[in-house]
Design an enzyme around this catalytic site. Structure first.
Site, PDB file in Angstrom:
ATOM      1  N   ILE A 186       0.813  -1.216   0.000  1.00  7.72           N
ATOM      2  CA  ILE A 186       0.000   0.000   0.000  1.00  7.72           C
ATOM      3  C   ILE A 186       0.848   1.270   0.000  1.00  7.72           C
ATOM      4  O   ILE A 186       0.314   2.372   0.104  1.00  7.72           O
ATOM      5  CB  ILE A 186      -0.963   0.025   1.200  1.00  7.72           C
ATOM      6  CG1 ILE A 186      -0.191  -0.078   2.520  1.00  7.72           C
ATOM      7  CG2 ILE A 186      -1.997  -1.081   1.079  1.00  7.72           C
ATOM      8  CD1 ILE A 186      -1.064   0.097   3.743  1.00  7.72           C
ATOM      9  N   GLU A 187       2.155   1.128  -0.120  1.00  4.03           N
ATOM     10  CA  GLU A 187       3.018   2.305  -0.228  1.00  4.03           C
ATOM     11  C   GLU A 187       3.628   2.361  -1.634  1.00  4.03           C
ATOM     12  O   GLU A 187       3.029   2.924  -2.543  1.00  4.03           O
ATOM     13  CB  GLU A 187       4.071   2.294   0.877  1.00  4.03           C
ATOM     14  CG  GLU A 187       3.446   2.460   2.263  1.00  4.03           C
ATOM     15  CD  GLU A 187       4.462   2.555   3.363  1.00  4.03           C
ATOM     16  OE1 GLU A 187       5.312   3.471   3.323  1.00  4.03           O
ATOM     17  OE2 GLU A 187       4.422   1.713   4.296  1.00  4.03           O
ATOM     18  N   MET A 188       4.772   1.740  -1.838  1.00  3.14           N
ATOM     19  CA  MET A 188       5.393   1.765  -3.168  1.00  3.14           C
ATOM     20  C   MET A 188       5.144   0.485  -3.966  1.00  3.14           C
ATOM     21  O   MET A 188       5.256   0.488  -5.189  1.00  3.14           O
ATOM     22  CB  MET A 188       6.890   2.026  -3.037  1.00  3.14           C
ATOM     23  CG  MET A 188       7.216   3.429  -2.547  1.00  3.14           C
ATOM     24  SD  MET A 188       9.003   3.692  -2.444  1.00  3.14           S
ATOM     25  CE  MET A 188       9.058   5.482  -2.291  1.00  3.14           C
TER      26      MET A 188
END
Length: 322
Positions: A128-130
């Site tokens: 859910i980030e990179m």
């Protein structure tokens, strides 16, 4: 300190030496220390790390960089309650400032990373980030016109996961903010703070805030249970996995709702506050600390003075306000 004192006294303690001695003794006696101005960094790594920090190709869809959640120009965070990653996915926790992370004894709110190098794996690989895989990141960087030569100037083995992390970590270590007005006061400039700010610091100590927020970063060097008094999470409700804090790392019941105490150095510029981003203003954060950490009341004037003191803690960096 005794040896230095004897040297000054034996020299007759001329005016300049006496002033320097008084400043040294004042700074040494305080629980908060000035941020060092003599940090030594690898300039090549810092420059390369700065490029990588702003490079969206570290993310799966080339949409998110480290700077997306840690905007250096405005204080080192993103101003959101929780951060947004690839595909507009919302994270579970508030992004802290990246400034002065070199002084943290561990990284992340729950302390799951021991070093800045270890910390980098988290956002790069988080879905859910990179949402990246390191082989994909390395391949994209090799396709760039500049990166292969730049890496080879610093790292004999070129672009790989460890070297990317090394450059990024060196850049982050360089992100310190020395010479704040409070540091100037610690170093002997009594005019650096006004009366209200000095009162705020005195109250910060006397109410007990300094028991968790001390050292060069004014925090970042211990864990503390959030809501140690008055059960913050029971009052707030809707408890999430992120709210479990250090417990998620250790499985120890004593670590339930424990978090790394955040640095206050950039607090004046990094709203909203707390791990859940629930405090919109610095004054709201101070109110919550009094209720749930100190378990006591205080006059509004005292709280406002503490806020005024905290606002003196942010220092200087060439990365700020660009």
């Amino acid at each position: 300190m005794t040896k230095r004192l004897l040297q000054w006294l034996s020299a007759g303690c001329v005016l300049g030496a006496c002033v320097a001695l008084a400043s040294f003794m004042q700074a040494a006696a305080e629980p908060i220390r000035p941020i060092p101005t003599n940090g030594v960094y690898d300039a090549g790594k810092v420059a390369l790390g700065r490029m990588l920090f702003h490079d969206e190709r570290l993310s799966k869809d080339n949409s998110v960089s480290c700077a997306s959640c840690h905007d250096l120009a405005s204080g080192g965070d993103d101003g959101r309650q929780v951060s947004v990653g690839v595909d507009n996915s919302e994270g579970p926790i508030n992004a802290p400032t990246v400034f002065n992370t070199a002084f943290n004894f561990k990284q992340f709110w729950d302390g799951r990373a021991e070093t800045l190098e270890d910390q980098i794996d988290g956002p790069v690989q988080s879905a859910i980030e990179m949402a990246s895989l390191w082989p994909d990141v390395v391949a994209k960087l090799y396709q760039d016109e500049s990166y292969p030569a730049l890496f080879e100037q610093i790292f004999p083995d070129g672009i790989n996961r460890e070297n990317v992390k090394s450059a990024l970590a060196e850049f982050m270590r360089s992100l310190t903010t020395p010479n704040s007005r409070f540091d100037q006061w610690l170093n002997g400039d009594q005019s650096a703070l006004n009366g209200r700010e000095k009162l705020g610091y005195s109250l910060f100590k006397s109410y007990g805030c300094v028991s968790c927020h001390q050292g060069a970063a004014v925090g970042g060097n211990m864990f503390q249970v959030f809501g140690v008094l008055n059960e913050y999470f029971k009052r707030r409700g809707n408890i999430t996995e992120a709210d479990m804090g250090r417990f998620n790392v250790t499985g120890n019941e004593a670590d339930m709702h424990a978090f790394k105490v955040p640095s206050l150095r950039m607090a004046a510029h990094t709203a909203p506050y707390l791990h859940d981003g629930s405090a919109a203003t610095l004054r709201e954060a101070v109110d919550i600390m009094f209720e749930f950490q100190l378990g006591r009341e205080a006059p509004d004037d005292d709280k406002d003075a503490i806020v005024a003191f905290i606002e003196t803690l942010a220092g200087e960096s060439e990365e700020l306000w660009q």
